[in-house]
Design an enzyme around this catalytic site. Sequence first.
Site, PDB file in Angstrom:
ATOM      1  N   SER A 163     -28.460 -10.346 -28.772  1.00  0.00           N
ATOM      2  CA  SER A 163     -29.114  -9.052 -28.813  1.00  0.00           C
ATOM      3  C   SER A 163     -29.384  -8.533 -27.396  1.00  0.00           C
ATOM      4  O   SER A 163     -28.446  -8.365 -26.619  1.00  0.00           O
ATOM      5  CB  SER A 163     -30.381  -9.169 -29.663  1.00  0.00           C
ATOM      6  OG  SER A 163     -30.829  -7.920 -30.087  1.00  0.00           O
ATOM      7  N   ASP A 248     -25.522  -6.514 -39.352  1.00  0.00           N
ATOM      8  CA  ASP A 248     -26.072  -5.739 -38.235  1.00  0.00           C
ATOM      9  C   ASP A 248     -25.868  -4.258 -38.581  1.00  0.00           C
ATOM     10  O   ASP A 248     -25.007  -3.906 -39.399  1.00  0.00           O
ATOM     11  CB  ASP A 248     -25.335  -6.087 -36.930  1.00  0.00           C
ATOM     12  CG  ASP A 248     -26.059  -7.149 -36.108  1.00  0.00           C
ATOM     13  OD1 ASP A 248     -27.262  -6.962 -35.868  1.00  0.00           O
ATOM     14  OD2 ASP A 248     -25.430  -8.151 -35.709  1.00  0.00           O
ATOM     15  N   HIS A 280     -28.726  -9.899 -38.176  1.00  0.00           N
ATOM     16  CA  HIS A 280     -29.011  -9.993 -36.741  1.00  0.00           C
ATOM     17  C   HIS A 280     -29.755 -11.286 -36.362  1.00  0.00           C
ATOM     18  O   HIS A 280     -29.685 -11.740 -35.230  1.00  0.00           O
ATOM     19  CB  HIS A 280     -29.875  -8.781 -36.381  1.00  0.00           C
ATOM     20  CG  HIS A 280     -30.022  -8.537 -34.921  1.00  0.00           C
ATOM     21  ND1 HIS A 280     -29.047  -7.925 -34.177  1.00  0.00           N
ATOM     22  CD2 HIS A 280     -31.039  -8.814 -34.054  1.00  0.00           C
ATOM     23  CE1 HIS A 280     -29.450  -7.830 -32.923  1.00  0.00           C
ATOM     24  NE2 HIS A 280     -30.656  -8.352 -32.810  1.00  0.00           N
TER      25      HIS A 280
HETATM   26  N1  LIG Z   1     -38.471  -5.062 -33.480  1.00  0.00           N
HETATM   27  C1  LIG Z   1     -37.152  -5.504 -33.817  1.00  0.00           C
HETATM   28  C2  LIG Z   1     -36.975  -6.964 -33.419  1.00  0.00           C
HETATM   29  C3  LIG Z   1     -35.763  -7.193 -32.626  1.00  0.00           C
HETATM   30  O1  LIG Z   1     -35.046  -6.269 -32.352  1.00  0.00           O
HETATM   31  C4  LIG Z   1     -35.432  -8.566 -32.169  1.00  0.00           C
HETATM   32  C5  LIG Z   1     -36.248  -9.625 -32.543  1.00  0.00           C
HETATM   33  C6  LIG Z   1     -35.923 -10.925 -32.142  1.00  0.00           C
HETATM   34  C7  LIG Z   1     -34.801 -11.144 -31.383  1.00  0.00           C
HETATM   35  C8  LIG Z   1     -33.993 -10.092 -31.018  1.00  0.00           C
HETATM   36  C9  LIG Z   1     -34.309  -8.785 -31.410  1.00  0.00           C
HETATM   37  N2  LIG Z   1     -33.547  -7.707 -31.042  1.00  0.00           N
HETATM   38  C10 LIG Z   1     -32.955  -7.508 -29.829  1.00  0.00           C
HETATM   39  O2  LIG Z   1     -33.140  -8.107 -28.800  1.00  0.00           O
HETATM   40  C11 LIG Z   1     -36.917  -5.369 -35.321  1.00  0.00           C
HETATM   41  O3  LIG Z   1     -37.844  -5.117 -36.079  1.00  0.00           O
HETATM   42  O4  LIG Z   1     -35.774  -5.539 -35.715  1.00  0.00           O
END
Ligand SMILES: N[C@@H](CC(=O)c1ccccc1NC=O)C(=O)O
Length: 326
Positions: A163, A248, A280
């Site tokens: 991510s 995703d 994801h």
């Molecule tokens: N607030 C985001 C959380 C999120 O994007 C995320 C959480 C844990 C690990 C990676 C993530 N996304 C990108 O780095 C959600 O609710 O999907």
Amino acid sequence: MDVSGAGGWDEAPWKKLCAEELEKQYTPSKWTVRLGAEETLKTFSQIGSQATSKARATRRSQLHVPYGDGKGDKIDIYFPDVASEAWPFLVFVHGGYWQYGSKDESAFMVNPLTAQGVAVVVVAYDIAPKGTLDQMVDQVARSTVFVQKRYPCNEGIYLCGHSAGAHLAAMMLLTNWTKHGVTPNLRGFLLISGIYDLEPIVSTSVNAPLHMTLEGARRNSPQWHLEAAPVKPADPACPVLVIVGQHDSPEFHRQSREFYQTLCTRGWKASFEELHDVDHFEIIWNLTQEDDVLNQVEPWPFPLVAAIHSGQHGPFSPIEFEEGSF
Ligand SMILES: N[C@@H](CC(=O)c1ccccc1NC=O)C(=O)O
């Protein structure tokens, strides 16, 4: 709604989305299919913490090793049983939209990989609001250089990110290592469910603690750099695996596919894989399972790392990397 298609820079498909839809596209937990959003995030954090406790309890490790003078400049190193320093190293950059997550809950793949002779480094960096994107990119570069300097006999450094961590890892494709005094022995990039163009998130809630300007977003967008001023691969033989989960969001799919396509046109040995029936978060938490199908099948790069390293492909077939144009 269709946000697919490789549009040019000016006609970026995300620009047609309303604010609410853009927010949803960049909220990965809204696209999960098995657990609800909150439960998924909780489970992700629990599995990461458990895997980290297990790794620390069962593997030889060096924890909180400083790679620089900053308080947040720390890595955890987990070693295989084999007494050697000539391991392949997988350097993992955790995700969390540059504002949450830590190395202390991100040792997902440590046990399965160290069991296969791969040393694993989990990187800490200063998340927002303490750190800025520029600083985080620099921290990942310095941590990679540190691994190279400390283990000059390494059999390859494989940079893996999830991510936001895939974004930080991808920025290393563009890094000029001259100022760091050493060029890391980078042998592969595993970019999982990443974001490569930060411009769409400038106007979402993700940017609240990041305070990115449009200029800052471009400066930190590997997609933009590759399109604007194509950087020649330092090592055209270095494979870049761009991986996205089936569940995703369409925008994450578009970002991965376009980044892969741009890499190909710019001479990188890139490969693209959509992993079946994972979201994801599952795409990463499945890495804790040594016998999980994701750890066995041909497209999955982790065992391949060990296989490439040992020159044997064992039960795994070699990946056919797509070359050049498409
Ligand atoms: N607030 C985001 C959380 C999120 O994007 C995320 C959480 C844990 C690990 C990676 C993530 N996304 C990108 O780095 C959600 O609710 O999907």
